[in-house]
Motif scaffolding. Structure first.
Motif, mmCIF file in Angstrom:
data_model
loop_
_atom_site.group_PDB
_atom_site.id
_atom_site.type_symbol
_atom_site.label_atom_id
_atom_site.label_comp_id
_atom_site.label_asym_id
_atom_site.label_seq_id
_atom_site.Cartn_x
_atom_site.Cartn_y
_atom_site.Cartn_z
ATOM 1 N N ASP A 172 -1.660 7.331 0.728
ATOM 2 C CA ASP A 172 -2.630 8.193 0.534
ATOM 3 C C ASP A 172 -4.283 7.169 0.353
ATOM 4 O O ASP A 172 -5.130 7.911 0.509
ATOM 5 C CB ASP A 172 -2.314 8.792 -0.591
ATOM 6 C CG ASP A 172 -1.327 9.493 -0.706
ATOM 7 O OD1 ASP A 172 -0.913 9.738 0.276
ATOM 8 O OD2 ASP A 172 -0.592 9.847 -1.759
ATOM 9 N N PHE A 173 -3.860 5.692 0.676
ATOM 10 C CA PHE A 173 -5.453 5.145 0.565
ATOM 11 C C PHE A 173 -4.553 3.161 1.014
ATOM 12 O O PHE A 173 -4.021 2.936 0.528
ATOM 13 C CB PHE A 173 -5.103 4.795 -1.023
ATOM 14 C CG PHE A 173 -5.980 3.831 -1.620
ATOM 15 C CD1 PHE A 173 -7.444 4.038 -0.708
ATOM 16 C CD2 PHE A 173 -6.560 2.637 -2.318
ATOM 17 C CE1 PHE A 173 -8.661 2.946 -0.974
ATOM 18 C CE2 PHE A 173 -7.430 1.942 -2.179
ATOM 19 C CZ PHE A 173 -8.439 1.736 -2.328
ATOM 20 N N GLN B 259 0.966 -1.201 0.435
ATOM 21 C CA GLN B 259 0.267 -0.046 -0.149
ATOM 22 C C GLN B 259 1.054 0.619 0.046
ATOM 23 O O GLN B 259 1.826 1.601 0.497
ATOM 24 C CB GLN B 259 -0.597 -0.550 0.877
ATOM 25 C CG GLN B 259 -2.051 -0.962 1.674
ATOM 26 C CD GLN B 259 -3.232 -1.125 2.739
ATOM 27 O OE1 GLN B 259 -2.273 -0.912 3.665
ATOM 28 N NE2 GLN B 259 -3.870 -2.321 2.186
#
Length: 576
Positions: free
Chosen positions: A418-419, A415
């Motif tokens: 930001d997400f 990951q």
């Protein structure tokens, strides 16, 4: 003029040799005890000794010695006469097998059924009398009469006793396997395979025993390599000794030939375990062939065999070594499937980073790929420390997380900052997605025909542990959360190698999550993970001892200390 001398000498030498007779190879002559042959020439027959005729090698040797003794100062003649002679010399003798068999049968039938008849009260020989042929026949006849008779019953008894000894040897072998090699899990199909190996060697000897030096062509070397790859070195060595014992019992082979097989088989057993990759295929073929051939040559010379015969034995040995490795490489995967085994050849193939699954893992999930490489390194070093199978552990580390390729974005190592898709999901759904990488990994492994022993790492590397982050998140929302919904389905790791990968997976993830992984922090994290696994029952089905668990813990600490060692803070250099 020089050319004429070469032609003149070559013609004369050829006439001398061919007048005596040249055969392609003396091995093809079915000699009797007196080592003599009957030569038919121009309708006439004459008997000569084996030393009075030449084979091709002896003919050329004779020419070289003759020309050296006669023309030692003529370098042109010394060089070109043997070359010319060798190019045109052809055998002018051949063995008539049908006529030989016919004459032997006639000679057999012409032998008197009674030789050396002794009448009652007859004096065979008096003191100081010369023992002629007739007296010798009578003495031999008397000895034969007084010796124990080998009737049909005796022959049957000898046959039964020989087979009884073989079955006793084989029974002791199986008993030894069951008591000393329990970890190998010898099943019925394994015993059938091992029995077939024994029978194959005896059968090959029974079919080709009439060939000279047949011991160098027996598949003992092939059997030893296969057993070493499919089971273990020690098991292969024990099997080799029992195999040779059965051959000695049934065939009475020369001990020097079996000694060459013993030495080359031991060398092959150790070489194939160290360099079993298909990349080293040519190297292994040449090495095993050369060792087998060289020892066959040296042992034959030691046994006072002629140089020519020793060369032939060495060629047989080399061919045996080459064919054995080729057959192993051709059929090892078939035997793996039949016997449910995975060999070092297959494991080393799986360690190739060009394997399709590993290429996909690197491209689709770079974070998981890096994690898997560290887990593999930790697992390999830990396995070496406790004398486990380091190749199996390393392969398990490579492939244990391939299931994450289905949904890479749901795993933290893949990951970006930001997400995080879990932020919008209930913890129970997130836990289900995380658990699915086990099922997805197993499906991928089956699709790519990964051995079941390697697939076991995918299924067991989390055991039945809990997915702690989402369990705690769920409990913060509902204190009555059922822990079992957040547990992996297992199974628990059983082998040492599976247990090592389970621990390496958790430890690498735990240490990587530290914001400042100093030596003391890493050590505390590793100890905490080991204690949790122990309290949670994750070692309950493992064969690993407590002593080995402590060794692995120390190995992990030392390896990770080297990976996550402190770096120089370049931003603060020169600042006060």
């Amino acid at each position: 003029e020089k050319g004429e001398k070469v032609l003149s000498y070559a013609g004369g030498a050829l006439n001398d040799i061919l007048s005596k007779g040249v055969i392609s190879d003396k091995i093809s002559i079915p000699f009797g005890k007196d080592k003599k042959v009957v030569i038919e020439k121009n309708g006439k027959e004459h008997i000569v000794g084996v030393e009075e005729i030449f084979d091709l090698n002896e003919g050329m040797q004779f020419i070289k010695q003759d020309i050296t003794s006669k023309y030692s100062s003529n370098s042109f003649l010394l060089k070109y006469s043997p070359e010319l002679t060798q190019s045109i010399i052809k055998p002018n003798l051949s063995v008539d097998i049908a006529e030989t068999s016919f004459r032997r049968e006639n000679a057999r039938n012409s032998v008197q059924k009674k030789v050396g008849v002794i009448l009652k009260g007859e004096i065979i020989v008096r003191a100081n009398e010369i023992v002629d042929e007739s007296v010798e026949d009578k003495i031999t006849s008397m000895y034969t009469y007084m010796s124990p008779k080998q009737n049909s019953f005796d022959r049957v008894i000898r046959f039964l006793v020989k087979n009884m000894i073989f079955f006793i040897i084989f029974f002791l072998y199986i008993l030894f396997i069951n008591s000393q090699f329990k970890k190998l899990n010898i099943r019925k199909r394994d015993k059938i395979f091992i029995s077939s190996v024994f029978i194959l060697n005896i059968l090959v000897y029974g079919l080709f025993y009439q060939f000279a030096h047949i011991e160098y062509l027996l598949p003992v070397l092939l059997s030893s390599i296969l057993i070493s790859l499919l089971y273990s070195r020690t098991f292969a060595l024990v099997s080799l000794l029992f195999n040779l014992s059965s051959l000695i019992l049934y065939s009475g082979l020369r001990m020097q030939g079996l000694l060459a097989l013993l030495i080359s088989s031991i060398y092959a057993i150790y070489l194939i375990r160290e360099r079993g990759s298909r990349k080293h295929f040519v190297s292994v073929i040449v090495r095993v062939g050369l060792v087998n051939g060289i020892f066959a040559f040296l042992i034959e010379l030691y046994g006072e065999t002629s140089f020519g015969q020793a060369i032939i034995s060495s060629v047989y040995g080399f061919i045996n070594g080459v064919i054995s490795i080729i057959l192993v490489t051709a059929f090892i995967q078939i035997l793996e499937r039949i016997l449910g085994k995975v060999t070092r050849i297959s494991l080393m193939d799986l360690l190739d980073l060009n394997h399709p699954l590993l290429i996909d893992l690197a491209e689709k999930t770079s974070g998981t790929f890096n994690h898997s490489m560290v887990v593999a390194s930790l697992s390999e070093k830990a396995a070496l420390a406790i004398n486990a199978d380091e190749l199996m552990a390393k392969v398990g580390g490579y492939f244990h997380d391939i299931g994450k390729m289905e949904k890479p974005e749901y795993f933290i190592e893949n990951q970006n900052r930001d997400f995080n898709p879990h932020q919008s999901l209930p913890p129970e759904i997130s836990a289900t997605i995380i658990k699915e990488h086990i099922i997805d990994g197993e499906k991928m492994a089956n699709k790519h025909k990964i051995p079941s022993q390697v697939t076991a790492f995918i299924k067991s590397h989390h055991g039945t542990s809990t997915i702690e982050y989402f369990l705690e998140k769920s409990k913060s929302q509902d204190p009555l959360t059922d822990d079992n919904k957040y547990r992996y389905d297992g199974p628990l790791p059983k082998t040492n190698e599976e247990t090592i990968v389970m621990l390496a997976d958790s430890v690498e993830a735990g240490v990587r999550s530290l914001s400042n992984p100093d030596e003391q922090g890493m050590k505390r994290t590793i100890e905490t993970i080991f204690e949790k696994k122990l309290r949670d029952g994750q070692f309950n089905e493992s064969e690993m001892s407590v002593a080995n668990i402590l060794i692995i813990r120390d190995v992990f600490s030392n390896v990770l200390k080297g990976i996550y060692h402190p770096r120089v803070d370049y931003d603060n250099i020169g600042k006060k």
